[in-house]
Design a protein around this motif. Sequence first.
Motif, PDB file in Angstrom:
ATOM      1  N   PRO A  40       0.846  -1.199   0.000  1.00  0.00           N
ATOM      2  CA  PRO A  40       0.000   0.000   0.000  1.00  0.00           C
ATOM      3  C   PRO A  40       0.880   1.247   0.000  1.00  0.00           C
ATOM      4  CG  PRO A  40       0.276  -0.808   2.230  1.00  0.00           C
ATOM      5  CD  PRO A  40       1.058  -1.745   1.338  1.00  0.00           C
ATOM      6  N   THR A  41       0.263   2.424  -0.079  1.00  0.00           N
ATOM      7  CA  THR A  41       0.980   3.676   0.151  1.00  0.00           C
ATOM      8  C   THR A  41       0.634   4.126   1.562  1.00  0.00           C
ATOM      9  OG1 THR A  41       0.782   4.244  -2.178  1.00  0.00           O
ATOM     10  CG2 THR A  41       1.300   6.051  -0.693  1.00  0.00           C
ATOM     11  N   ILE A  42       1.667   4.357   2.374  1.00  0.00           N
ATOM     12  CA  ILE A  42       1.453   4.784   3.758  1.00  0.00           C
ATOM     13  C   ILE A  42       2.116   6.146   3.928  1.00  0.00           C
ATOM     14  CG2 ILE A  42       1.853   4.232   6.205  1.00  0.00           C
ATOM     15  CD1 ILE A  42       0.325   1.958   5.109  1.00  0.00           C
ATOM     16  N   ARG A  43       1.298   7.212   3.971  1.00  0.00           N
ATOM     17  CA  ARG A  43       1.858   8.565   4.125  1.00  0.00           C
ATOM     18  C   ARG A  43       1.784   8.995   5.584  1.00  0.00           C
ATOM     19  NH1 ARG A  43      -1.269  10.537  -0.104  1.00  0.00           N
ATOM     20  NH2 ARG A  43      -2.320  11.877   1.396  1.00  0.00           N
ATOM     21  N   PHE A  44       2.901   9.474   6.104  1.00  0.00           N
ATOM     22  CA  PHE A  44       2.938   9.907   7.501  1.00  0.00           C
ATOM     23  C   PHE A  44       3.058  11.422   7.536  1.00  0.00           C
ATOM     24  CE2 PHE A  44       5.202  11.234  11.258  1.00  0.00           C
ATOM     25  CZ  PHE A  44       4.563  10.541  12.270  1.00  0.00           C
ATOM     26  N   GLU A  45       2.284  12.053   8.401  1.00  0.00           N
ATOM     27  CA  GLU A  45       2.326  13.510   8.513  1.00  0.00           C
ATOM     28  C   GLU A  45       2.355  13.896   9.988  1.00  0.00           C
ATOM     29  OE1 GLU A  45      -0.585  17.165   7.113  1.00  0.00           O
ATOM     30  OE2 GLU A  45      -1.053  15.126   6.476  1.00  0.00           O
ATOM     31  N   ARG A  46       3.378  14.663  10.372  1.00  0.00           N
ATOM     32  CA  ARG A  46       3.446  15.126  11.766  1.00  0.00           C
ATOM     33  C   ARG A  46       2.640  16.404  11.882  1.00  0.00           C
ATOM     34  NH1 ARG A  46       7.071  13.269  15.627  1.00  0.00           N
ATOM     35  NH2 ARG A  46       8.239  12.074  14.105  1.00  0.00           N
ATOM     36  N   LEU A  47       1.637  16.430  12.726  1.00  0.00           N
ATOM     37  CA  LEU A  47       0.775  17.606  12.823  1.00  0.00           C
ATOM     38  C   LEU A  47       1.234  18.545  13.933  1.00  0.00           C
ATOM     39  CD1 LEU A  47      -2.704  15.784  12.452  1.00  0.00           C
ATOM     40  CD2 LEU A  47      -1.372  16.903  10.661  1.00  0.00           C
ATOM     41  N   SER A  48       1.784  17.983  15.017  1.00  0.00           N
ATOM     42  CA  SER A  48       2.319  18.779  16.125  1.00  0.00           C
ATOM     43  C   SER A  48       3.217  17.850  16.946  1.00  0.00           C
ATOM     44  CB  SER A  48       1.179  19.313  17.006  1.00  0.00           C
ATOM     45  OG  SER A  48       0.626  18.241  17.756  1.00  0.00           O
ATOM     46  N   ASP A  49       3.663  18.326  18.116  1.00  0.00           N
ATOM     47  CA  ASP A  49       4.511  17.474  18.971  1.00  0.00           C
ATOM     48  C   ASP A  49       3.773  16.225  19.414  1.00  0.00           C
ATOM     49  OD1 ASP A  49       6.599  19.100  18.816  1.00  0.00           O
ATOM     50  OD2 ASP A  49       6.457  19.931  20.851  1.00  0.00           O
ATOM     51  N   VAL A  50       2.461  16.356  19.545  1.00  0.00           N
ATOM     52  CA  VAL A  50       1.697  15.236  20.118  1.00  0.00           C
ATOM     53  C   VAL A  50       0.752  14.559  19.119  1.00  0.00           C
ATOM     54  CG1 VAL A  50       1.780  15.977  22.531  1.00  0.00           C
ATOM     55  CG2 VAL A  50       0.001  16.884  21.017  1.00  0.00           C
ATOM     56  N   MET A  51       0.596  15.154  17.948  1.00  0.00           N
ATOM     57  CA  MET A  51      -0.354  14.571  16.988  1.00  0.00           C
ATOM     58  C   MET A  51       0.284  14.285  15.644  1.00  0.00           C
ATOM     59  SD  MET A  51      -3.861  16.556  17.660  1.00  0.00           S
ATOM     60  CE  MET A  51      -4.935  15.573  16.698  1.00  0.00           C
ATOM     61  N   SER A  52      -0.115  13.163  15.071  1.00  0.00           N
ATOM     62  CA  SER A  52       0.325  12.858  13.710  1.00  0.00           C
ATOM     63  C   SER A  52      -0.770  12.083  12.991  1.00  0.00           C
ATOM     64  CB  SER A  52       1.630  12.063  13.734  1.00  0.00           C
ATOM     65  OG  SER A  52       1.539  11.008  14.640  1.00  0.00           O
ATOM     66  N   LYS A  53      -0.586  11.982  11.680  1.00  0.00           N
ATOM     67  CA  LYS A  53      -1.616  11.340  10.869  1.00  0.00           C
ATOM     68  C   LYS A  53      -0.963  10.318   9.942  1.00  0.00           C
ATOM     69  CE  LYS A  53      -4.189  13.884   7.922  1.00  0.00           C
ATOM     70  NZ  LYS A  53      -5.137  14.965   7.634  1.00  0.00           N
ATOM     71  N   VAL A  54      -1.585   9.159   9.812  1.00  0.00           N
ATOM     72  CA  VAL A  54      -1.110   8.142   8.873  1.00  0.00           C
ATOM     73  C   VAL A  54      -2.221   7.934   7.852  1.00  0.00           C
ATOM     74  CG1 VAL A  54      -0.371   5.752   8.588  1.00  0.00           C
ATOM     75  CG2 VAL A  54       0.262   6.989  10.663  1.00  0.00           C
ATOM     76  N   HIS A  55      -1.848   8.059   6.583  1.00  0.00           N
ATOM     77  CA  HIS A  55      -2.833   7.917   5.510  1.00  0.00           C
ATOM     78  C   HIS A  55      -2.567   6.610   4.776  1.00  0.00           C
ATOM     79  CE1 HIS A  55      -4.651   8.725   1.564  1.00  0.00           C
ATOM     80  NE2 HIS A  55      -5.506   9.456   2.243  1.00  0.00           N
ATOM     81  N   TYR A  56      -3.575   5.738   4.736  1.00  0.00           N
ATOM     82  CA  TYR A  56      -3.448   4.439   4.072  1.00  0.00           C
ATOM     83  C   TYR A  56      -4.188   4.461   2.744  1.00  0.00           C
ATOM     84  CZ  TYR A  56      -4.641  -0.412   2.899  1.00  0.00           C
ATOM     85  OH  TYR A  56      -4.831  -1.596   2.235  1.00  0.00           O
ATOM     86  N   SER A  57      -3.520   4.016   1.703  1.00  0.00           N
ATOM     87  CA  SER A  57      -4.169   3.927   0.392  1.00  0.00           C
ATOM     88  C   SER A  57      -3.646   2.697  -0.346  1.00  0.00           C
ATOM     89  CB  SER A  57      -3.847   5.220  -0.360  1.00  0.00           C
ATOM     90  OG  SER A  57      -3.799   4.996  -1.723  1.00  0.00           O
TER      91      SER A  57
END
Length: 181
Positions: free
Chosen positions: A117-134
Amino acid sequence: MKGIVFTEFVEFVETKYGLSMVDQIMDRCQLKSRGAYTSVATYDVQELLALVVELSRQTDTPVSELVVEYGRHLFRFFARTRRSMFEHFSRCEQLLESIEDQIHVDVRKLYPDAELPTIRFERLSDVMSKVHYSSTRPLADLAEGLILECVVHFGEPMEVVRTDLPPGDGTLAEFLLSRSR
Ligand code: HEM
């Protein structure tokens, strides 16, 4: 899909439900490969889904719950069998950030025909992040299990909230990760 995902699924079923359950679902599914999986060969993802649907019938457990649980098992398997790779990471986000450009790249070197798959990681702040699965395969539940167990592996308190994205068939999802302290 590489046979390693199948051989480990059979291992998961055997550990959790016993060998007779493995025999039972294999018998009922009547798969083309006859369940004779080898870790390096490639199999149709539909075979895996057929086995999970049959396991769901036999155990009266929702398919998605089983696939998430299997994802957790698969992560523990990777952590056990590829220890040296895991030594590079001290935090869960570091591992998640390196799936796309490192971990799955190494998988492809090992198995050039791997379906990843494509796994995109995005750091949103010191405590939050997002992983996008496609993916072209509907395995967001598997991704969820892998991510949940990744959090457990690093022993950090973290909340994971999943959002399924259109078309809502398990091929696209986002996971919001928040550290609780
Ligand atoms: C939390 C971390 C990870 C996530 C979220 C993730 C996600 C996934 C998913 C969802 C798949 C199924 C294929 C698809 O959806 O299209 C997959 C396949 C795979 N991943 Fe990862 N993965 C992770 C970590 C790893 C690690 C640590 C390894 C090994 C060192 C690994 C090796 C593989 C392999 C071998 C496949 C099978 C490829 C195939 O079937 O052809 N993954 N990964």
